[in-house]
Scaffold this motif. Structure first.
Motif, PDB file in Angstrom:
ATOM      1  N   LEU A  28       0.675  -1.206   0.059  1.00 43.57           N
ATOM      2  CA  LEU A  28       0.013   0.107  -0.007  1.00 43.57           C
ATOM      3  C   LEU A  28       0.799   1.277  -0.231  1.00 43.57           C
ATOM      4  O   LEU A  28       2.000   1.059   0.580  1.00 43.57           O
ATOM      5  CB  LEU A  28      -0.952   0.194   1.295  1.00 43.57           C
ATOM      6  N   PRO A  29       0.455   2.132  -0.685  1.00 42.68           N
ATOM      7  CA  PRO A  29       1.271   3.500  -0.609  1.00 42.68           C
ATOM      8  C   PRO A  29       1.231   4.086   0.624  1.00 42.68           C
ATOM      9  O   PRO A  29       0.341   4.084   1.509  1.00 42.68           O
ATOM     10  CB  PRO A  29       0.461   4.574  -1.500  1.00 42.68           C
ATOM     11  N   VAL A  30       2.423   4.699   1.184  1.00 41.52           N
ATOM     12  CA  VAL A  30       2.586   5.309   2.661  1.00 41.52           C
ATOM     13  C   VAL A  30       2.664   6.671   2.221  1.00 41.52           C
ATOM     14  O   VAL A  30       3.120   7.274   1.107  1.00 41.52           O
ATOM     15  CB  VAL A  30       3.575   4.639   3.173  1.00 41.52           C
ATOM     16  N   GLY A  31       2.238   7.608   3.389  1.00 42.29           N
ATOM     17  CA  GLY A  31       2.342   8.955   3.557  1.00 42.29           C
ATOM     18  C   GLY A  31       1.487   9.536   4.233  1.00 42.29           C
ATOM     19  O   GLY A  31       0.617   8.780   5.165  1.00 42.29           O
ATOM     20  N   GLU A  32       1.480  10.754   4.346  1.00 42.32           N
ATOM     21  CA  GLU A  32       0.295  11.462   5.182  1.00 42.32           C
ATOM     22  C   GLU A  32      -1.139  11.083   4.726  1.00 42.32           C
ATOM     23  O   GLU A  32      -1.966  11.344   5.350  1.00 42.32           O
ATOM     24  CB  GLU A  32       0.628  13.198   5.422  1.00 42.32           C
ATOM     25  N   SER A  33      -1.274  11.155   3.524  1.00 35.18           N
ATOM     26  CA  SER A  33      -2.593  10.782   2.933  1.00 35.18           C
ATOM     27  C   SER A  33      -2.403   9.978   1.880  1.00 35.18           C
ATOM     28  O   SER A  33      -1.564  10.034   1.081  1.00 35.18           O
ATOM     29  CB  SER A  33      -3.121  12.255   2.287  1.00 35.18           C
ATOM     30  N   ILE A  34      -3.321   8.950   1.809  1.00 35.51           N
ATOM     31  CA  ILE A  34      -3.224   7.995   0.708  1.00 35.51           C
ATOM     32  C   ILE A  34      -4.332   8.419  -0.475  1.00 35.51           C
ATOM     33  O   ILE A  34      -5.587   8.545  -0.124  1.00 35.51           O
ATOM     34  CB  ILE A  34      -3.630   6.408   1.480  1.00 35.51           C
ATOM     35  N   PRO A  35      -4.072   8.110  -1.614  1.00 38.38           N
ATOM     36  CA  PRO A  35      -4.853   8.520  -2.571  1.00 38.38           C
ATOM     37  C   PRO A  35      -6.095   7.834  -2.433  1.00 38.38           C
ATOM     38  O   PRO A  35      -6.093   6.401  -2.193  1.00 38.38           O
ATOM     39  CB  PRO A  35      -4.237   8.289  -3.913  1.00 38.38           C
ATOM     40  N   GLY A  36      -7.525   8.418  -2.743  1.00 40.91           N
ATOM     41  CA  GLY A  36      -8.729   7.561  -2.846  1.00 40.91           C
ATOM     42  C   GLY A  36      -9.201   6.626  -3.812  1.00 40.91           C
ATOM     43  O   GLY A  36      -8.311   6.682  -4.925  1.00 40.91           O
ATOM     44  N   LYS A  37      -9.834   5.797  -3.910  1.00 42.35           N
ATOM     45  CA  LYS A  37     -10.158   4.693  -4.812  1.00 42.35           C
ATOM     46  C   LYS A  37     -11.743   4.163  -4.694  1.00 42.35           C
ATOM     47  O   LYS A  37     -12.299   4.312  -3.676  1.00 42.35           O
ATOM     48  CB  LYS A  37      -9.279   3.695  -4.683  1.00 42.35           C
ATOM     49  N   LEU A  38     -12.283   4.127  -5.909  1.00 41.42           N
ATOM     50  CA  LEU A  38     -13.664   3.909  -6.028  1.00 41.42           C
ATOM     51  C   LEU A  38     -13.633   2.356  -5.509  1.00 41.42           C
ATOM     52  O   LEU A  38     -12.987   1.655  -5.950  1.00 41.42           O
ATOM     53  CB  LEU A  38     -14.174   4.211  -7.567  1.00 41.42           C
TER      54      LEU A  38
END
Length: 804
Positions: free
Chosen positions: A486-496
């Protein structure tokens, strides 16, 4: 690029790897294999025959009576209509019981009173496309050009026991537009060595420079030009192994010299051209840009007008070839050619592209020049062609080559660290694994403290950056083995979610079908709340409603859409098509809050097709709206699981309403509004549907399975069945499907008759039934047998009789 599996084995050891397995490995490494064609698939009983006697048929001017030795037993008589059949030939024979493409079976026959025990075949009858058959055998039977043993397997002799892989190459992988390029790729995937063709040149004492000189005025367009001269060639058909390899690659054989140039193009990826030296008209080759208005007649006998954008090969005065695209007719190799000038050159891709595009000439040569060739194969390709001309055409190779070489191409040298590779790929690949991958690719590599200095050979012109090397590591390490994180960071991009993605797909489909989206209130009145509801229950009243018209949570969307349609019709919008995706609210006795379910509803009225000045009007009807729904279910992969059953509902037309079933469970309704309901709302004929979108989108579906385009024809039968009026046509259709078995492909209703010529209480329903087998051509007997089962089933179940 078409790649012969048998030919590829000349360069790479493929033992233990089938063509299908190899295709899978190549695809997983980044080059899509679009298909594997088994050349002799479905063919059997094909042998070599020796024509011992051949005479005219006694009762037919265009038939010949042949006595043919098949290698075992007594010679057999075969009647043949080919003009080129003759005594002494070695031919292809389909024996009695043989099977040809299309499941065509050979049987004993009598032709004009004479017995025929088999068939002497052309190449086309063995499934080879006419455009790939040499002109010598484009009409008539095929005759083996060399001695073969009667009774031998003809498919093996013709290399039809081969399999051909079709590579779907992206523009950056021009290195695989050759057999050697594919061999490098396959060897890297399998971790095996590449075996290179051996060029053994025996030259005469004469020097090529005494016969030809080369001058290049357009050095930027043509930095490398190599010429070789071969004398005393004898033009003849190529050996069969060479012809069949060209045909497997989609190239038509011509003669030994031309075929050799095409063979080298496929083997090395280096386009060549063979000039008839004696027809050049001089001892000079001058490469230059064409003069404006200059003309050349190319090998396709078309006169072409040139501009200064085009590069030409000239004899010092007039053009003899459009460089990198097509040769000129004035220097074409012909049957009387004895001395051949071989051209092997490196041309600038953009210049060749310009010529090819301007003249509409897309050739195998121009395609390779446009995408880029390996300059380090240019000289080797000329040597290989000369060696083959000496071997296959009896030529004598003159000593040395004549060349102009101003080309300066150095291999790309790229430095990259192990840390960088693993960081980008998210892997933990070891140093040894990376070194092995680059070694298998035959890239020169120097490793120093986990920093790699990689020298990329000129054949891989697509690699120039660090990222290119990382891609090579990734694809040969295996995309399937890369870890998923999974991507890591302060915010994770959303997904439908899957549900949201499908809902968006539904919206796009309905809007593409011509329906406009409506958004209406979720509130309704006491009079409308129970109308058209799919599920009944106690309506939920608001504690503090704004008005009595909006005091209850709705149970159906259709009443809202009826209002939308009426609103538009009142404003002279006589054709309306609208849909809404929204919630309905169902009370639950044990819960404080209602259950909220998402529904889809639509309403249409007026004209479905806008009339043109010369076209007829197309009014909406039940089947228009049903067709929209069926297209939606097909898009969602549910078409085989949805059915329609005639039903009745308050407010709906009693004869034009159906329940929608999914896996046998009711999920919605479709039909026309009752005439009284239409009149009450001042509507024209209006058709509606509503279904539980939640039930539809949450239904699990299998992955899409694509089917091959049918190779064999289907057979259709039309029947008109007389039954009682109360029998539902859909029920009869289902009975037909069940009785038809595996051969029945589809059933459709095309006519209903209840006129004066039909006895009272009866109707005639006509069905079109199609039978099909994807593996073979059906026989009349098989279809008749299946069809009789259908007729018996409808007769037993519904009392149906065929309409006379």
């Amino acid at each position: 690029m078409f790649v012969s599996y048998k030919w590829l084995q000349d360069y790479v050891d493929l033992s233990g790897i089938s063509a299908e397995e190899l295709a899978e490995k190549i695809t997983r490494s980044g080059i899509e294999v679009e298909g594997v064609d088994v050349l002799g698939e479905g063919i059997s009983g094909i042998v070599v025959g020796h024509v011992l006697e051949c005479e005219q048929h006694p009762d037919a001017d265009k038939l010949n009576k042949c006595l043919v030795d098949l290698g075992s037993g007594e010679p057999v008589q075969i009647i043949c209509g080919a003009k080129n059949v003759a005594k002494g030939q070695k031919v292809v024979v389909a024996t009695v019981g043989a099977v040809l493409p299309g499941n065509f079976k050979i049987k004993k026959a009598k032709l004009r009173g004479e017995e025929s025990n088999g068939m002497i075949c052309s190449l086309q009858e063995l499934g080879i496309e006419s455009k790939l058959v040499s002109k010598e055998y484009s009409e008539g039977i095929f005759v083996f050009p060399h001695d073969v043993e009667p009774g031998a397997d003809a498919l093996k002799q013709l290399n039809l026991d081969d399999e051909v892989l079709e590579l779907g190459l992206t523009p950056n992988r021009a290195d695989c537009l050759s057999m050697l390029g594919v061999a490098y790729e396959v060897a890297a995937i399998l971790g095996r060595d590449v075996k290179f063709p051996i060029n053994e040149l025996t030259t005469s004492d004469e020097k090529a420079a005494d016969y030809i000189s080369v001058q290049v005025d357009a050095g930027e367009d043509n930095p490398l030009y190599v010429a070789r001269v071969v004398k005393n060639v004898k033009i003849a058909p190529s050996p069969l192994w060479l012809q069949t390899r060209l045909m497997a690659a989609g190239i038509r054989p011509h003669n030994n010299v031309v075929d050799i140039t095409n063979y080298i193009l496929l083997e090395y990826g280096q386009p060549l051209h063979a000039f008839d030296y004696d027809r050049l008209g001089s001892k000079e080759i001058l490469v230059r840009r064409a003069n404006a208005g200059e003309k050349i007649t190319t090998l396709d006998d078309v006169e072409r007008t040139l501009t200064s954008d085009h590069l030409v090969i000239t004899n010092g005065n007039v053009p003899v070839a459009l460089a990198g695209v097509m040769g000129g007719a004035n220097s074409e190799v012909q049957s009387d050619t004895t001395t051949v000038l071989i051209e092997s050159a490196y041309f600038k891709g953009s210049t060749i592209r310009k010529s090819s595009k301007d003249h509409g000439l897309r050739s195998e040569a121009s395609a390779r020049y446009e995408k880029g060739i390996d300059p380090n194969r240019t000289r080797a390709a000329a040597d290989r062609a000369a060696a083959l001309m000496a071997e296959l055409a009896g030529g004598v190779i003159l000593d040395e080559v004549v060349a102009v070489d101003t080309l300066s191409v150095e291999p790309a040298i790229i430095e990259i660290t192990l840390e960088r590779i693993n960081k980008v790929l998210g892997t933990n690949i070891s140093k040894e694994e990376v070194v092995k991958i680059f070694t298998n690719l035959q890239f020169s590599i120097i490793e120093d403290n986990e920093t790699f200095r990689v020298t990329v050979p000129t054949r891989r012109g697509d690699i120039s950056l660090e990222e290119d090397l990382i891609e090579e590591v990734a694809r040969l390490y295996g995309y399937d083995t890369l870890p998923m994180t999974l991507p890591v960071g302060e915010s994770i991009p959303g997904k439908l979610t899957d549900y949201q993605a499908k809902r968006r797909l539904v919206r796009r489909y309905l809007e593409g079908a011509g329906l406009y989206q409506s958004v209406t209130y979720s509130l309704t009145s006491t009079e409308k709340v129970n109308q058209y509801a799919l599920e009944t229950g106690t309506p939920i009243r608001l504690a503090m409603p704004m008005s009595e018209e909006h005091s209850l949570l709705r149970l159906s969307i259709i009443p809202n859409l009826i209002e939308v349609v009426g609103h538009n019709l009142a404003r002279q919008m006589d054709s309306v098509a609208t849909y809404e995706i929204g919630s309905v609210f169902l009370s639950k006795a044990s819960a404080e809050l209602p259950e909220e379910k998402e529904h889809l509803a639509a309403a249409i009225t007026g004209q479905w097709l806008s009339p043109t000045w010369q076209g007829e009007k197309k009014a909406v009807d039940f089947y228009v709206l049903k067709g929209v729904l069926e297209g939606l279910f097909d898009l969602l992969g549910l078409s085989d699981r949805v059915s329609y059953v005639q039903s009745k509902m308050d407010g709906m037309h009693p004869g034009r309403t159906a329940s929608i079933l999914l896996d046998g469970n009711a999920i919605g309704l479709i039909g026309q509004l009752h005439p009284e309901a239409q009149k009450g709302h001042d509507l024209t004929d209006t058709y509606v549907f509503e279904l539980s979108l939640k039930d539809v989108l949450e239904t699990k579906v299998e992955e899409i399975q694509y089917q091959q385009i049918p190779r064999f024809p289907s057979m259709s039968r039309d029947i008109a069945l007389v039954v009682a009026k109360e029998v539902a046509a859909g029920e009869m259709k289902q009975a037909i499907v069940e009785a038809g078995g595996k051969l029945l492909r589809d059933v459709s209703i095309f006519d209903l008759y209840e006129g004066e010529h039909m006895e009272p209480g009866k109707k005639s329903v006509a069905y079109s039934i199609r039978y099909f087998d994807p593996e073979r051509t059906l026989t009349e007997e098989e279809v008749t047998k299946a069809h009789e089962k259908v007729l018996k089933a409808v007769a037993d179940k519904f009392g149906a009789t065929l309409r006379s």
